[in-house]
Design a protein around this motif. Structure first.
Motif, PDB file in Angstrom:
ATOM      1  N   GLN A 190       0.818  -1.214   0.000  1.00  0.00           N
ATOM      2  CA  GLN A 190       0.000   0.000   0.000  1.00  0.00           C
ATOM      3  C   GLN A 190       0.851   1.263   0.000  1.00  0.00           C
ATOM      4  OE1 GLN A 190      -2.802  -0.277   3.234  1.00  0.00           O
ATOM      5  NE2 GLN A 190      -4.235  -1.503   2.027  1.00  0.00           N
ATOM      6  N   SER A 191       2.051   1.161   0.525  1.00  0.00           N
ATOM      7  CA  SER A 191       2.943   2.320   0.526  1.00  0.00           C
ATOM      8  C   SER A 191       3.493   2.544  -0.876  1.00  0.00           C
ATOM      9  CB  SER A 191       4.104   2.105   1.497  1.00  0.00           C
ATOM     10  OG  SER A 191       5.107   3.096   1.305  1.00  0.00           O
ATOM     11  N   PRO A 192       3.419   3.752  -1.398  1.00  0.00           N
ATOM     12  CA  PRO A 192       3.964   4.023  -2.738  1.00  0.00           C
ATOM     13  C   PRO A 192       5.467   3.775  -2.837  1.00  0.00           C
ATOM     14  CG  PRO A 192       2.528   5.814  -2.013  1.00  0.00           C
ATOM     15  CD  PRO A 192       2.766   4.948  -0.820  1.00  0.00           C
ATOM     16  N   ASN A 193       6.156   3.868  -1.697  1.00  0.00           N
ATOM     17  CA  ASN A 193       7.616   3.752  -1.694  1.00  0.00           C
ATOM     18  C   ASN A 193       8.085   2.397  -1.184  1.00  0.00           C
ATOM     19  OD1 ASN A 193       7.838   6.554  -2.473  1.00  0.00           O
ATOM     20  ND2 ASN A 193       7.348   7.078  -0.351  1.00  0.00           N
ATOM     21  N   SER A 194       7.415   1.332  -1.627  1.00  0.00           N
ATOM     22  CA  SER A 194       7.733  -0.001  -1.109  1.00  0.00           C
ATOM     23  C   SER A 194       8.159  -0.993  -2.188  1.00  0.00           C
ATOM     24  CB  SER A 194       6.522  -0.567  -0.358  1.00  0.00           C
ATOM     25  OG  SER A 194       5.386  -0.628  -1.213  1.00  0.00           O
ATOM     26  N   ALA A 195       8.320  -0.545  -3.439  1.00  0.00           N
ATOM     27  CA  ALA A 195       8.792  -1.463  -4.484  1.00  0.00           C
ATOM     28  C   ALA A 195      10.219  -1.895  -4.163  1.00  0.00           C
ATOM     29  CB  ALA A 195       8.729  -0.797  -5.849  1.00  0.00           C
ATOM     30  N   ASN A 196      10.530  -3.160  -4.526  1.00  0.00           N
ATOM     31  CA  ASN A 196      11.864  -3.660  -4.211  1.00  0.00           C
ATOM     32  C   ASN A 196      12.403  -4.521  -5.347  1.00  0.00           C
ATOM     33  OD1 ASN A 196      13.905  -5.596  -2.987  1.00  0.00           O
ATOM     34  ND2 ASN A 196      13.644  -4.144  -1.298  1.00  0.00           N
ATOM     35  N   SER A 197      11.890  -5.741  -5.470  1.00  0.00           N
ATOM     36  CA  SER A 197      12.381  -6.637  -6.519  1.00  0.00           C
ATOM     37  C   SER A 197      11.271  -7.211  -7.380  1.00  0.00           C
ATOM     38  CB  SER A 197      13.169  -7.803  -5.899  1.00  0.00           C
ATOM     39  OG  SER A 197      12.314  -8.648  -5.132  1.00  0.00           O
ATOM     40  N   GLN A 198      10.056  -7.260  -6.846  1.00  0.00           N
ATOM     41  CA  GLN A 198       8.959  -7.890  -7.583  1.00  0.00           C
ATOM     42  C   GLN A 198       8.455  -6.983  -8.704  1.00  0.00           C
ATOM     43  OE1 GLN A 198       5.874  -9.959  -5.380  1.00  0.00           O
ATOM     44  NE2 GLN A 198       7.084  -9.771  -3.488  1.00  0.00           N
ATOM     45  N   PHE A 199       8.058  -7.617  -9.794  1.00  0.00           N
ATOM     46  CA  PHE A 199       7.499  -6.877 -10.926  1.00  0.00           C
ATOM     47  C   PHE A 199       6.391  -7.691 -11.568  1.00  0.00           C
ATOM     48  CE2 PHE A 199      11.112  -9.308 -12.551  1.00  0.00           C
ATOM     49  CZ  PHE A 199      10.619  -9.892 -13.716  1.00  0.00           C
ATOM     50  N   PHE A 200       5.616  -7.038 -12.422  1.00  0.00           N
ATOM     51  CA  PHE A 200       4.512  -7.725 -13.100  1.00  0.00           C
ATOM     52  C   PHE A 200       4.477  -7.313 -14.563  1.00  0.00           C
ATOM     53  CE2 PHE A 200       2.904  -3.940 -10.956  1.00  0.00           C
ATOM     54  CZ  PHE A 200       2.214  -3.269 -11.949  1.00  0.00           C
ATOM     55  N   ILE A 201       3.967  -8.218 -15.393  1.00  0.00           N
ATOM     56  CA  ILE A 201       3.840  -7.989 -16.836  1.00  0.00           C
ATOM     57  C   ILE A 201       2.358  -7.986 -17.186  1.00  0.00           C
ATOM     58  CG2 ILE A 201       4.480  -8.778 -19.144  1.00  0.00           C
ATOM     59  CD1 ILE A 201       6.786 -10.349 -17.849  1.00  0.00           C
ATOM     60  N   MET A 202       1.921  -6.947 -17.867  1.00  0.00           N
ATOM     61  CA  MET A 202       0.504  -6.803 -18.183  1.00  0.00           C
ATOM     62  C   MET A 202       0.093  -7.686 -19.363  1.00  0.00           C
ATOM     63  SD  MET A 202      -0.324  -4.635 -15.876  1.00  0.00           S
ATOM     64  CE  MET A 202      -2.030  -4.356 -16.386  1.00  0.00           C
ATOM     65  N   PHE A 203      -1.050  -8.359 -19.207  1.00  0.00           N
ATOM     66  CA  PHE A 203      -1.666  -9.073 -20.325  1.00  0.00           C
ATOM     67  C   PHE A 203      -2.500  -8.121 -21.184  1.00  0.00           C
ATOM     68  CE2 PHE A 203      -1.683 -12.871 -17.320  1.00  0.00           C
ATOM     69  CZ  PHE A 203      -0.611 -13.498 -17.944  1.00  0.00           C
ATOM     70  N   ALA A 204      -3.025  -7.087 -20.560  1.00  0.00           N
ATOM     71  CA  ALA A 204      -3.924  -6.150 -21.247  1.00  0.00           C
ATOM     72  C   ALA A 204      -3.850  -4.796 -20.547  1.00  0.00           C
ATOM     73  CB  ALA A 204      -5.360  -6.679 -21.236  1.00  0.00           C
ATOM     74  N   ALA A 205      -4.465  -3.804 -21.156  1.00  0.00           N
ATOM     75  CA  ALA A 205      -4.463  -2.459 -20.574  1.00  0.00           C
ATOM     76  C   ALA A 205      -5.218  -2.441 -19.250  1.00  0.00           C
ATOM     77  CB  ALA A 205      -5.093  -1.469 -21.547  1.00  0.00           C
ATOM     78  N   SER A 206      -4.722  -1.608 -18.315  1.00  0.00           N
ATOM     79  CA  SER A 206      -5.390  -1.433 -17.030  1.00  0.00           C
ATOM     80  C   SER A 206      -5.194   0.014 -16.582  1.00  0.00           C
ATOM     81  CB  SER A 206      -4.813  -2.404 -15.990  1.00  0.00           C
ATOM     82  OG  SER A 206      -5.564  -2.356 -14.798  1.00  0.00           O
ATOM     83  N   PRO A 207      -6.027   0.918 -17.085  1.00  0.00           N
ATOM     84  CA  PRO A 207      -5.853   2.352 -16.797  1.00  0.00           C
ATOM     85  C   PRO A 207      -5.899   2.700 -15.319  1.00  0.00           C
ATOM     86  CG  PRO A 207      -7.382   2.013 -18.621  1.00  0.00           C
ATOM     87  CD  PRO A 207      -7.131   0.665 -18.030  1.00  0.00           C
TER      88      PRO A 207
END
Length: 212
Positions: free
Chosen positions: A149-166
């Motif tokens: 939930q914290s905007p400043n909490s990204a570290n190593s995990q990532f995701f790849i989009m299958f489709a648009a998600s505005p």
């Protein structure tokens, strides 16, 4: 004779009408269920680094991601560092939601040699990153950084989009785009339920290497 011309005109009308319907339906299918990601102008990125993922499981093959240091320099630096460390090798896709995205990159708990059911709860030994949000939209093939939930909490995990998600636009950090192998991405094993947790044997990144 007038009746014959009328029939011909009606046939022409219906052929044109049905062709128009087919075009509209075809466009809608392409828009809602893209078979390949929208083209991204990576030529303008100059020496932007690329990483190559080798994926095994229901999906088999290689995926190339062109990273976006122009949008998220700190996040790109982290991805490159972890790839060079070999930290992403043998990390599973632990959360995959049909029509949305495939998430991976938990280098702490997402390894194939046993995670105790904690995949998705960890990151790397490096500190969390401050958000680098941008106006870049989340479309098919976009790679974003996962966070809590914290905007400043990204570290190593990532995701790849299958489709648009505005709804993700401007709220998650865009770190790259799939520029090769989106067909492989589309075959990644899906998870179950609204959270997309993958059960059984998940697909895995066997390697992730910096290639440019």
């Amino acid at each position: 004779m007038p009746d014959a011309y009328g029939k011909r005109d009606r046939r022409i009308f219906w052929i044109a009408f049905l062709a128009g319907v087919a075009m509209v339906v075809g466009y809608a299918v392409y828009t809602l269920w893209p078979s390949s990601p929208p083209e991204v102008d990576t030529a303008s990125l100059g020496d932007a680094p690329k990483v190559e993922l080798t994926i095994a499981g229901e999906a088999e093959g290689k995926v190339v991601i062109t990273l976006r240091p122009d949008l998220a320099p700190r996040h790109v630096e982290r991805i490159v560092q972890l790839a060079n460390d070999g930290a992403y090798d043998n990390v599973i896709f632990h959360r995959v939601i049909e029509g949305f995205m495939a998430q991976t990159g938990d280098v702490a708990f997402g390894k194939t040699d046993g995670n105790g059911g904690r995949a998705g709860m960890g990151g790397s030994s490096y500190p969390d990153l401050p958000a680098e949000f941008s106006d870049e939209p989340f479309v098919a093939g976009t790679v974003g950084m996962a966070r809590s939930q914290s905007p400043n909490s990204a570290n190593s995990q990532f995701f790849i989009m299958f489709a648009a998600s505005p709804n993700l636009d401007g709220s998650y950090t865009v770190v790259g785009h799939v520029t090769e192998g989106f067909d492989v991405v589309q075959k990644i094993k899906r998870g179950d339920g609204p959270n997309g947790a993958v059960t059984g044997t998940p697909d895995v990144m066997t390697t992730m290497r910096v290639i440019d």
